[in-house]
Design a protein around this motif. Structure first.
Motif, PDB file in Angstrom:
ATOM      1  N   ALA A 589       0.912  -1.187   0.033  1.00 14.88           N
ATOM      2  CA  ALA A 589       0.019  -0.078  -0.012  1.00 14.88           C
ATOM      3  C   ALA A 589       0.880   1.236  -0.042  1.00 14.88           C
ATOM      4  O   ALA A 589       1.836   1.539   0.735  1.00 14.88           O
ATOM      5  N   SER A 590       0.696   2.190  -0.988  1.00 12.42           N
ATOM      6  CA  SER A 590       1.078   3.580  -1.052  1.00 12.42           C
ATOM      7  C   SER A 590       0.044   4.619  -0.817  1.00 12.42           C
ATOM      8  O   SER A 590      -1.075   4.369  -1.495  1.00 12.42           O
ATOM      9  N   MET A 591       0.273   5.677  -0.261  1.00  8.70           N
ATOM     10  CA  MET A 591      -0.585   6.610  -0.347  1.00  8.70           C
ATOM     11  C   MET A 591      -0.459   7.575  -1.498  1.00  8.70           C
ATOM     12  O   MET A 591       0.601   7.653  -2.124  1.00  8.70           O
ATOM     13  N   THR A 592      -1.723   8.344  -1.845  1.00  9.45           N
ATOM     14  CA  THR A 592      -1.935   9.457  -2.952  1.00  9.45           C
ATOM     15  C   THR A 592      -2.424  10.487  -2.156  1.00  9.45           C
ATOM     16  O   THR A 592      -3.120  11.430  -2.988  1.00  9.45           O
ATOM     17  N   ARG A 593      -2.050  10.895  -0.996  1.00 11.16           N
ATOM     18  CA  ARG A 593      -2.502  12.018  -0.420  1.00 11.16           C
ATOM     19  C   ARG A 593      -1.836  13.507  -0.568  1.00 11.16           C
ATOM     20  O   ARG A 593      -2.103  14.421  -0.110  1.00 11.16           O
ATOM     21  N   LEU A 594      -0.837  13.049  -1.855  1.00 11.86           N
ATOM     22  CA  LEU A 594      -0.318  14.455  -2.098  1.00 11.86           C
ATOM     23  C   LEU A 594      -1.280  15.093  -3.239  1.00 11.86           C
ATOM     24  O   LEU A 594      -1.222  16.377  -3.585  1.00 11.86           O
ATOM     25  N   PHE A 595      -2.374  14.305  -3.520  1.00 11.02           N
ATOM     26  CA  PHE A 595      -3.595  14.962  -4.370  1.00 11.02           C
ATOM     27  C   PHE A 595      -4.965  15.303  -3.541  1.00 11.02           C
ATOM     28  O   PHE A 595      -4.935  14.427  -2.515  1.00 11.02           O
ATOM     29  N   ALA A 645       3.659   5.520  -7.892  1.00 12.86           N
ATOM     30  CA  ALA A 645       2.440   5.365  -7.218  1.00 12.86           C
ATOM     31  C   ALA A 645       2.183   6.697  -6.355  1.00 12.86           C
ATOM     32  O   ALA A 645       0.984   6.832  -6.500  1.00 12.86           O
ATOM     33  N   MET A 646       2.982   7.168  -5.869  1.00  9.86           N
ATOM     34  CA  MET A 646       2.441   8.366  -4.808  1.00  9.86           C
ATOM     35  C   MET A 646       2.174   9.822  -5.628  1.00  9.86           C
ATOM     36  O   MET A 646       1.657  10.457  -5.442  1.00  9.86           O
ATOM     37  N   THR A 647       2.842   9.826  -7.111  1.00  7.94           N
ATOM     38  CA  THR A 647       2.681  10.665  -7.893  1.00  7.94           C
ATOM     39  C   THR A 647       1.713  10.440  -8.896  1.00  7.94           C
ATOM     40  O   THR A 647       1.540  11.348  -9.747  1.00  7.94           O
ATOM     41  N   GLY A 648       0.778   9.531  -8.597  1.00  8.39           N
ATOM     42  CA  GLY A 648      -0.338   9.276  -9.568  1.00  8.39           C
ATOM     43  C   GLY A 648      -0.118   8.537 -10.858  1.00  8.39           C
ATOM     44  O   GLY A 648      -0.950   8.587 -11.709  1.00  8.39           O
TER      45      GLY A 648
END
Length: 772
Positions: A589-595, A645-648
């Motif tokens: 699991a990686s997060m995408t909360r930069l977006f 993954a983190m950067t979409g």
């Protein structure tokens, strides 16, 4: 327990002389104070909405612009270039507005327009800067001048003291990757996991999908990304979580643990009092937006959207899909003890109950000798079993009368508390103590946690605690943020007396907790028993092993000049190959909360480079230097995938959304159907730590947390959660199923230990000298 008479504002009786009213001044006073408190909260929320709405602008900034504009007019300098005059000419010129008044009003309107334009320009500029992710792909420890300038600009544009939601509108939207890129990354991720014939078939399906079906699906997805705040999150919440019809216990819910070593107090009621008070202090900060946004590297804000539903939230069962009930305010707590449910008010006289007052209330529950009502003891098993029987039972037996009132009390509570009768926690003399704690927090007795609540706080008889969290409303880092605050506040701010009780003197005049009343018919009890049987079978099948790895931690790993997460992921690949003899799809699991409104993305950790490294390690002729070289390549590949993954630019959320669009359009895609049916036999996740630094972990090593864990995703696979906590500790939570002959959690745990040691040994081996 009966409700106290003080809770009744007035009583009346009919007598021959007429109606006799008996007013309770104290009750009326409490109602008045409670109303004042509610209005204060509304005012604070309104003020915060205004401040957040104009951020990074401020009312003082607006006033400064107005003063500057009016002042320039005093010196006969028109900074508006004639716009103030144009605005004045369009204002009504009746007798009630003089020329000077209209001029002043025009200057204010012009200043407001300039100020609003500045705020919007600043937001859009910040959004543009936050859309840049080149900083993530730079080598660790080597920051370019461009990135330093970019970081300085982001700091300036982010303002000095942003509130929790101040930067939400400045976060960029999650971009939709190109279909060509996603398919190529997917094929690269499975090439080494398939035999040549199967891979050729998959490649043919992928190319056909890319050419024929994907362009149409992609257009709809791009359209949604323009319209929606996030093109993934709503579908992910609905189809992955809320539409699931199986039990959420074990399959979806996860848990978090108490301090590993520290034991603040042995008194159950006292620990519950401090913990609940600390959690409510967090809720107050959340309501007032006093928490700062979580910042990556201290510079880049992460989305705080998921925090909105951490309290006062419950998952409501439905026949086809569940829904989330969230109320804006809740002033009570639902408590379970020995098969009985209680309602505990959290406020008195408009003020939050102190820890010692809460301790008193919980002790009253512990001392209550009453027995459970028929069907009450195992009632919560309905939330642990299949969703359809629970939905039907809720509609039939809990939609009216006492049952409806009692269920509303639970579902509208701030959260759920279980005063557990067991004693749990880490015990150095019992090697299975953490295993038992993990299973207790994951499923308990299958009827002593309300699995539908956003989270259930569990306090054990010996004063240790933990929590079980429902997954649909938010991801683990959100609960982790609350958990860190609660543990630190409990231990380092609230504290306990020498006797182990909460600080202060309780108010013994407080109305006692209210015992919830149920009228559960025999037919409903049969449904409860059936749900319990399903849940019990599921819980008994869980094979859990939680262990501490103390040979080294992130300190030694960083000396190896590699990412601690990549180090552990490569160890998991090596351990899995030794455990099963083959490789499998691995979910990290990686997060995408930069977006904005970002949740998670999948990192496919079992790469071609990782398998090459593992083969070299298992080759008797493989040299340490060659293994080390391949390890570095695998770790670098893993880090690059994590950044993507983190950067979409991940794979799986894009394919998932394309599949959802295809189902809406009634299109069949053999490629998407096959991709989404592939099992994740190794599902992994790293638990974040020290998201808020309320104490120094290095100087307080006894207050380290072992993190949390989750159940296995595949019937023949493993679930692994880990937390790299401190310089000399990594805690692993390994789950699998007893029913699978291929898995054994303790065996896998031994393989993980050995894999970590073997990889570390590569860095201790001196390099070979080159031959002359």
């Amino acid at each position: 327990m009966a409700e106290a008479h003080q809770a009744v504002a007035f009583q009346f009786t009919v007598t021959p002389e007429g109606v006799d009213f008996q007013l309770s001044c104290e009750a009326l006073k409490q109602i008045y104070l409670s109303g004042v408190s509610s209005w204060k909260k509304r005012f604070v929320r309104l003020k915060n909405s205004i401040l957040t709405g104009v951020y990074p602008g401020t009312p003082s900034g607006w006033l400064a612009v107005v003063i500057a504009t009016v002042g320039s007019m005093y010196f006969r300098v028109d900074v508006s270039g004639g716009l103030i005059v144009c605005i004045r000419e369009r204002l009504p010129d009746g007798c009630y507005l003089s020329l000077r008044t209209r001029t002043l009003l025009s200057a204010i309107l012009f200043s407001t327009g300039v100020w609003v334009s500045g705020v919007l320009l600043c937001r859009q500029t910040l959004k543009l800067f936050l859309s840049h992710h080149g900083w993530m792909f730079e080598p660790h420890g080597r920051t370019s001048r461009t990135t330093k300038i970019w970081a300085a600009a982001v700091k300036v544009l982010s303002g000095r003291k942003p509130m929790l939601y101040s930067l939400q509108t400045s976060l960029p939207k999650l971009p939709v990757p190109k279909v060509k890129d996603t398919i190529q990354r997917y094929l690269d991720s499975v090439h080494h996991l398939m035999d040549p014939e199967r891979y050729r078939q998959m490649e043919a399906l992928a190319r056909e999908f890319q050419k024929k079906t994907a362009p149409r699906l992609q257009k709809y997805l791009v359209l949604k990304s323009w319209w929606a705040t996030n093109y993934v999150s709503d579908w992910w919440e609905e189809y992955i979580y809320l539409r699931g019809r199986g039990p959420i216990m074990v399959n979806s819910n996860y848990y978090v643990m108490d301090f590993l070593y520290a034991k603040p107090t042995p008194l159950q009621a006292a620990r519950a009092g401090n913990a609940v008070h600390a959690i409510l202090l967090y809720r107050r900060k959340l309501d007032r937006e006093e928490l700062r946004p979580v910042m990556a590297l201290g510079v880049v804000p992460m989305c705080s959207y998921q925090m909105e539903r951490i309290f006062n939230t419950t998952r409501i069962p439905g026949k086809e899909a569940d829904s989330l009930l969230h109320v804006s305010e809740s002033k009570h707590l639902a408590v379970y003890h020995q098969g009985r449910f209680y309602k505990v008010w959290l406020y008195h006289g408009g003020k939050l109950l102190s820890p010692c007052d809460l301790e008193l209330q919980f002790q009253r529950i512990l001392d209550d000798p009453s027995k459970p009502q028929p069907g009450e003891e195992r009632l919560a098993a309905l939330t642990a079993g299949d969703r359809l029987p629970w939905a039907e039972a809720r509609a039939r037996y809990f939609s009216h009368g006492r049952n409806r009132a009692a269920l509303d009390c639970i579902e509208r509570a701030a959260f759920f508390l279980t005063l557990d009768e067991d004693t749990c926690g880490y015990n150095a003399k019992n090697e299975n103590s953490l295993d038992e704690l993990a299973k207790s927090l994951l499923h308990g007795q299958c009827y002593d946690r309300w699995f539908d609540k956003s989270f259930t706080l569990v306090v054990y008889r010996n004063g240790k605690l933990g929590a079980n969290a429902e997954h649909s409303w938010a991801d683990a880092p959100i609960v982790g943020h609350l958990w860190e605050f609660m543990l630190a506040t409990d231990q380092f701010q609230l504290g306990y007396s020498h006797s182990g009780h909460c600080q202060g003197v309780p108010n013994t005049a407080l109305p006692p907790p209210q015992r919830l009343q149920w009228d559960i018919p025999a037919e409903c009890r049969l449904v409860i028993d059936a749900s319990y049987s399903v849940a019990r079978a599921l819980a008994d099948d869980v094979d859990f092993h939680c262990f501490r790895f103390t040979d080294f931690g992130k300190g030694r790993i960083k000396k190896c000049r590699t990412s601690p997460d990549s180090f552990v992921q490569m160890a998991l690949q090596l351990a899995h190959f030794r455990d099963k003899g083959y490789f499998c799809l691995t979910y990290e699991a990686s997060m995408t909360r930069l977006f904005r409104e970002g949740r998670t993305e999948t990192v496919r950790s079992c790469t071609r480079e990782a398998t090459a490294f593992v083969h070299c390690m298992e080759d008797p002729d493989g040299s340490p230097s060659e293994c080390l070289k391949l390890f570095r390549e695998a770790a670098e590949k893993h880090q690059n995938l994590y950044r993507l993954a983190m950067t979409g630019a991940g794979i799986d959320r894009h394919l998932f959304c394309l599949y959802v669009v295809s189902r809406y359009l009634g299109l069949d895609s053999p490629f998407l159907a096959q991709v989404l049916s592939e099992p994740w036999r190794l599902s992994t996740s790293q638990t974040p730590q020290q998201q808020i630094r309320m104490f120094d972990l290095e100087t307080n090593p006894d207050h380290v947390s072992p993190g949390g864990g989750f159940g296995p995703v595949a019937n023949d696979g493993y679930g692994v959660s880990y937390i790299i906590a401190g310089e000399h500790l990594i805690t692993f939570h390994v789950s699998s199923k007893h029913s699978s002959p291929q898995t054994d959690s303790k065996r896998f745990g031994r393989n993980i230990r050995q894999a970590l040691l073997d990889i570390a040994a590569l860095f201790d081996t001196p390099p070979r000298k080159m031959a002359n």
